[in-house]
Scaffold this active site. Sequence first.
Site, PDB file in Angstrom:
ATOM      1  N   HIS A   1       0.733  -1.230  -0.001  1.00 62.58           N
ATOM      2  CA  HIS A   1       0.340  -0.135   0.056  1.00 62.58           C
ATOM      3  C   HIS A   1       0.985   1.294  -0.041  1.00 62.58           C
ATOM      4  CE1 HIS A   1      -3.599  -1.449   1.042  1.00 62.58           C
ATOM      5  NE2 HIS A   1      -3.334  -2.573   1.107  1.00 62.58           N
TER       6      HIS A   1
ATOM      7  N   ASP B   1       3.385   9.361  -0.599  1.00 58.50           N
ATOM      8  CA  ASP B   1       2.409   8.505  -0.324  1.00 58.50           C
ATOM      9  C   ASP B   1       2.375   7.732  -0.958  1.00 58.50           C
ATOM     10  OD1 ASP B   1       0.285   8.313   1.156  1.00 58.50           O
ATOM     11  OD2 ASP B   1      -0.511  10.200   0.848  1.00 58.50           O
TER      12      ASP B   1
HETATM   13  C1  GDG Z   1      -1.706   4.115   3.801  1.00 60.08           C
HETATM   14  C2  GDG Z   1      -1.046   4.605   2.562  1.00 60.08           C
HETATM   15  C3  GDG Z   1      -2.615   3.967   0.912  1.00 60.08           C
HETATM   16  C4  GDG Z   1      -9.159   9.936   7.684  1.00 60.08           C
HETATM   17  N1  GDG Z   1      -9.095  11.016   8.620  1.00 60.08           N
HETATM   18  C5  GDG Z   1     -10.104  10.257   9.055  1.00 60.08           C
HETATM   19  C6  GDG Z   1     -11.047   9.589   8.190  1.00 60.08           C
HETATM   20  N2  GDG Z   1     -10.036   9.198   7.495  1.00 60.08           N
HETATM   21  C7  GDG Z   1      -9.724   8.247   6.115  1.00 60.08           C
HETATM   22  C8  GDG Z   1      -9.439   8.766   4.949  1.00 60.08           C
HETATM   23  C9  GDG Z   1      -9.334   8.491   3.951  1.00 60.08           C
HETATM   24  C10 GDG Z   1      -7.815   7.173   4.811  1.00 60.08           C
HETATM   25  O1  GDG Z   1      -8.223   7.078   6.489  1.00 60.08           O
HETATM   26  C11 GDG Z   1      -6.624   7.537   4.881  1.00 60.08           C
HETATM   27  O2  GDG Z   1      -6.609   6.794   3.334  1.00 60.08           O
HETATM   28  P1  GDG Z   1      -5.012   7.233   3.005  1.00 60.08           P
HETATM   29  O3  GDG Z   1      -4.748   6.699   1.766  1.00 60.08           O
HETATM   30  O4  GDG Z   1      -4.569   9.155   2.641  1.00 60.08           O
HETATM   31  O5  GDG Z   1      -4.329   7.141   3.903  1.00 60.08           O
HETATM   32  P2  GDG Z   1      -2.883   6.072   5.018  1.00 60.08           P
HETATM   33  O6  GDG Z   1      -3.934   5.803   6.690  1.00 60.08           O
HETATM   34  O7  GDG Z   1      -1.614   6.324   4.971  1.00 60.08           O
HETATM   35  O8  GDG Z   1      -3.080   4.859   4.145  1.00 60.08           O
HETATM   36  C12 GDG Z   1      -1.951   5.467   1.406  1.00 60.08           C
HETATM   37  C13 GDG Z   1      -3.826   3.964   1.748  1.00 60.08           C
HETATM   38  O9  GDG Z   1      -2.579   2.881   2.225  1.00 60.08           O
HETATM   39  C14 GDG Z   1      -4.214   2.563   1.190  1.00 60.08           C
HETATM   40  O10 GDG Z   1      -3.495   2.035   0.235  1.00 60.08           O
HETATM   41  O11 GDG Z   1      -3.622   4.973   0.110  1.00 60.08           O
HETATM   42  O12 GDG Z   1      -0.650   6.125   0.530  1.00 60.08           O
HETATM   43  O13 GDG Z   1      -0.407   4.683   2.991  1.00 60.08           O
HETATM   44  O14 GDG Z   1      -9.610   6.934   3.344  1.00 60.08           O
HETATM   45  O15 GDG Z   1     -10.895   9.123   3.992  1.00 60.08           O
HETATM   46  N3  GDG Z   1     -11.642   8.789   8.295  1.00 60.08           N
HETATM   47  C15 GDG Z   1     -12.470   9.088   9.050  1.00 60.08           C
HETATM   48  N4  GDG Z   1     -12.558  10.228  10.511  1.00 60.08           N
HETATM   49  C16 GDG Z   1     -11.640  10.680  10.386  1.00 60.08           C
HETATM   50  O16 GDG Z   1     -10.937  11.606  10.589  1.00 60.08           O
HETATM   51  N5  GDG Z   1     -13.865   8.559   9.205  1.00 60.08           N
END
Ligand code: GDG
Length: 471
Positions: free
Chosen positions: A158, A366
């Site tokens: 990821h 990222d």
């Molecule tokens: C890893 C990789 C890759 C955030 N704050 C809240 C909340 N979130 C949710 C967002 C989004 C998720 O968390 C974060 O996803 P990301 O993709 O931005 O980042 P990582 O956690 O670092 O994930 C990344 C991912 O895996 C998938 O393969 O894209 O690059 O690092 O869905 O919405 N959700 C809620 N409240 C919050 O305050 N409900």
Amino acid sequence: MSRLVVVSNRVPMPAKDGDAPAGGLAVALQAALQERGGIWMGWSGNSSGDKEPGPLSQLQKGKIAYALTDLTDTDVEEYYHGFANRVLWPICHYRLDLAEYGHKEMAGYFRVNRFFAHKLAPLIEPDDIIWVHDYHLIPLAAELRQMGLKNRIGFFLHIPWPSADILVTMPVHEEIMRGLSHYDLLGFQTDYDLQNFAGYLRREGIGDDLGNGLFDSHGRSFRAGAYPIGIETAEFAELARKAATNIMVRKARQSVEGRDMIIGVDRLDYSKGIIQRLDAFERFINSNPGFQNKVTYLQITPKSRSEVPEYEQMQKMVAEQAGRVNGAVGTVDWVPIRYINRSIGRNVLAGLYRLATIGLVTPLRDGMNLVAKEYVAAQDPDHPGVLVLSRFAGAARESKGALLINPYDVEGTANALTKALTMSIEERRERWSRMMDHLLTHDVSQWCEDFLRDLIPVARLQSERGSLLAS
Ligand code: GDG
């Protein structure tokens, strides 16, 4: 049809009725598991102290068996906080300065992977397809092979895969690469990650890129490809549309009082570039005094990994920086930055994305960044906002309508904010629909299907299709 076995460090347990829907990845994998029947195995998140963990705790929900194990305190410290989060995470995000190598932690990482393999192997049937997720579990396939398992095993990373120059700074890079060669299919987020992987094999002279996604290394042949992860686009768009009536979203709209809203949403992590983003916002206000009292920047940053000292320190830094910028550019009747340091509900989040004129997503590095995709999916088609996106997010490879920025260039990001806030509605619509069309056809279910199609042997896939048609 072969069963599917998913293994990931943490396992999203099924939501109780009435709970907010889980994120897209959990929903997509649960759907694939439900279709084929299978197991989702991982760490419970709990520690058994210094005692050996007991048997797996299992919960059957429909056709899915959830199987969780505790880990000892030492395991959690060495495998999870130690090697996964203090070595692999910073290395894969190009932060050599933050990597803390320790032999104890490295040994703990391999030991816990062996432990997972021993817990998992007795549950596996010969036809099962195994799909392992993320950097915590790279050596799992090698351990399972060691125990004689011949199943198809796939791995999806990821996070980014770094270039060879970065990877070789990690003392166990050879063992990690050998571990990867035991999978039948390796999935990366982007073609850049795949190129980095192939580049290492070439440079270290330990493998051959045979073309068409086929590789030979450590005496094994396997496939590797780019499978950019998506979100549940249509469902998220619907969630955002309905959220307009949500009380929290209505309150947020009132508090913005006709100003443009900029939104940033990130787990609190140094890879997300939050400090640089706050700097860019300050620069934007200072260079555009006309926008004073005309914009509100909402930054939602739930805590993560607060047991790791760098994360605790970051929490302080971000709060201080937001306070400093508010003090420097705010006025008696205007608080420019609203900073929320906890998690909010997914439906409220969807509604807030829709309220915002700009989605500001500026990671320093990222794997993909799902926030960028969620922001696009949540927009009102008649009045879409603008996505300002770091070129170092995997999502940048696909987001052709975004304003791409370099997060290290504070002035450039500030200029992109000005451009986004003054963009014509025609251009906003055109940019948005280009991205939305792509996200609708490349959603998370499609991602899941693409990966499994390439993992399952063609002959077996054909016979599964045949029996589906016959039934
Ligand atoms: C890893 C990789 C890759 C955030 N704050 C809240 C909340 N979130 C949710 C967002 C989004 C998720 O968390 C974060 O996803 P990301 O993709 O931005 O980042 P990582 O956690 O670092 O994930 C990344 C991912 O895996 C998938 O393969 O894209 O690059 O690092 O869905 O919405 N959700 C809620 N409240 C919050 O305050 N409900």
